[in-house]
Design a protein around this motif. Sequence first.
Motif, mmCIF file in Angstrom:
data_model
loop_
_atom_site.group_PDB
_atom_site.id
_atom_site.type_symbol
_atom_site.label_atom_id
_atom_site.label_comp_id
_atom_site.label_asym_id
_atom_site.label_seq_id
_atom_site.Cartn_x
_atom_site.Cartn_y
_atom_site.Cartn_z
ATOM 1 N N MET A 1 0.846 -0.704 0.119
ATOM 2 C CA MET A 1 0.319 0.418 0.069
ATOM 3 C C MET A 1 1.079 1.100 0.438
ATOM 4 O O MET A 1 2.224 0.969 0.223
ATOM 5 N N GLN A 2 0.038 2.384 0.061
ATOM 6 C CA GLN A 2 1.321 3.668 0.041
ATOM 7 C C GLN A 2 0.377 4.987 0.397
ATOM 8 O O GLN A 2 -0.655 4.434 0.789
ATOM 9 N N SER A 3 1.007 5.960 1.292
ATOM 10 C CA SER A 3 0.488 6.422 2.070
ATOM 11 C C SER A 3 0.452 7.514 0.704
ATOM 12 O O SER A 3 0.489 7.945 -0.262
ATOM 13 N N ARG A 4 -1.037 8.431 1.961
ATOM 14 C CA ARG A 4 -0.439 9.597 0.706
ATOM 15 C C ARG A 4 -0.749 11.319 1.393
ATOM 16 O O ARG A 4 -1.390 11.298 2.372
ATOM 17 N N VAL A 12 -3.257 6.507 5.239
ATOM 18 C CA VAL A 12 -2.469 4.979 5.263
ATOM 19 C C VAL A 12 -3.122 4.659 5.996
ATOM 20 O O VAL A 12 -3.943 4.495 6.597
ATOM 21 N N SER A 41 -5.634 -1.188 -0.263
ATOM 22 C CA SER A 41 -5.731 -0.527 -1.620
ATOM 23 C C SER A 41 -5.043 0.977 -0.632
ATOM 24 O O SER A 41 -4.454 1.323 0.125
ATOM 25 N N SER A 42 -4.758 1.873 -1.631
ATOM 26 C CA SER A 42 -4.350 3.413 -1.037
ATOM 27 C C SER A 42 -5.366 4.608 -1.207
ATOM 28 O O SER A 42 -5.856 4.705 -2.304
ATOM 29 N N VAL A 52 -11.181 4.676 0.418
ATOM 30 C CA VAL A 52 -9.985 4.000 0.560
ATOM 31 C C VAL A 52 -11.177 2.832 -0.209
ATOM 32 O O VAL A 52 -12.090 2.412 0.598
ATOM 33 N N SER A 82 -6.053 0.530 -5.912
ATOM 34 C CA SER A 82 -6.810 1.819 -5.536
ATOM 35 C C SER A 82 -7.905 2.618 -5.623
ATOM 36 O O SER A 82 -7.654 2.557 -7.050
ATOM 37 N N HIS A 202 -1.169 -1.197 -6.874
ATOM 38 C CA HIS A 202 -1.277 -0.038 -6.128
ATOM 39 C C HIS A 202 -0.022 0.603 -7.017
ATOM 40 O O HIS A 202 0.424 1.908 -6.327
ATOM 41 N N ARG A 204 3.163 0.793 -7.544
ATOM 42 C CA ARG A 204 4.294 0.635 -7.537
ATOM 43 C C ARG A 204 5.129 0.157 -8.270
ATOM 44 O O ARG A 204 6.326 0.244 -8.579
#
Length: 238
Positions: A1-4, A12, A41-42, A52, A82, A202, A204
């Motif tokens: 997952m990614q933080s925003r 996150v 999910s991001s 999310v 996401s 996600h 990446r």
Amino acid sequence: MQSRALSGTVYVGSDDMHLYAIGASDGTFSWSRQTGNTVFSSPISAKGVVYVGSTDGTVYAYKTSDNSLLWQFTTGGPIYSSPRVVKGVVYIGSNDDNLYALNATTGVPIWHFSTGGPIASSPAIVGGIIYVGSNDSYLYAISSKGIQNWRYQTSGAIASSPTVHKGVVYVGSNDDYLYSLNASTGAFNWRVPTSGSIATPHRRSQVAPSLLAHLMAPSTPSMLPAAPHSGVTRREDR
């Protein structure tokens, strides 16, 4: 997952089933909300709402002002994709094989598009076209009305998230190749082998635009001019 990080807040998700809001400048805890399962999910925020997905199969929309639940929409499978929000519509894939378009304010479904496999890929949206991969091995180009424009078949599941840059869509597949396709027609440009499957969702596994010139250089020795196992299916063949 990614933080925003949005408007001074980092959003996150976590394996502990929670969505967290953290102060971007000093790491101060703002709030958290629990979902029904892990959150891969991001999250994304738009107009005071953070969206999310959770592996409990539900899309959640929380108000950023007071973390209250605005709405939730339950799909038929876990969500690893996401969300993307464009012009008041939330687009997100589910492991129930569908891509969903939901009203961003109410969560009411506008349409869903069915593929032949789970969708862990996160959609890319450019020029009103939604690009998304599926575990059925196809990359799909779908109109904002939920109609297929084209699809392109690779030899493996597509869990990676596509990137669109200057009329070209790039996507990785579990067949170990990175593909370059014409974004308008789905026509094959080239493919480059990697040493393993490109399956990380996600975003990446996206190709950064700064790398595209290098990948497209004629001197790249591993670039293959043809993909005989693959093909484009136009709208009428869906």
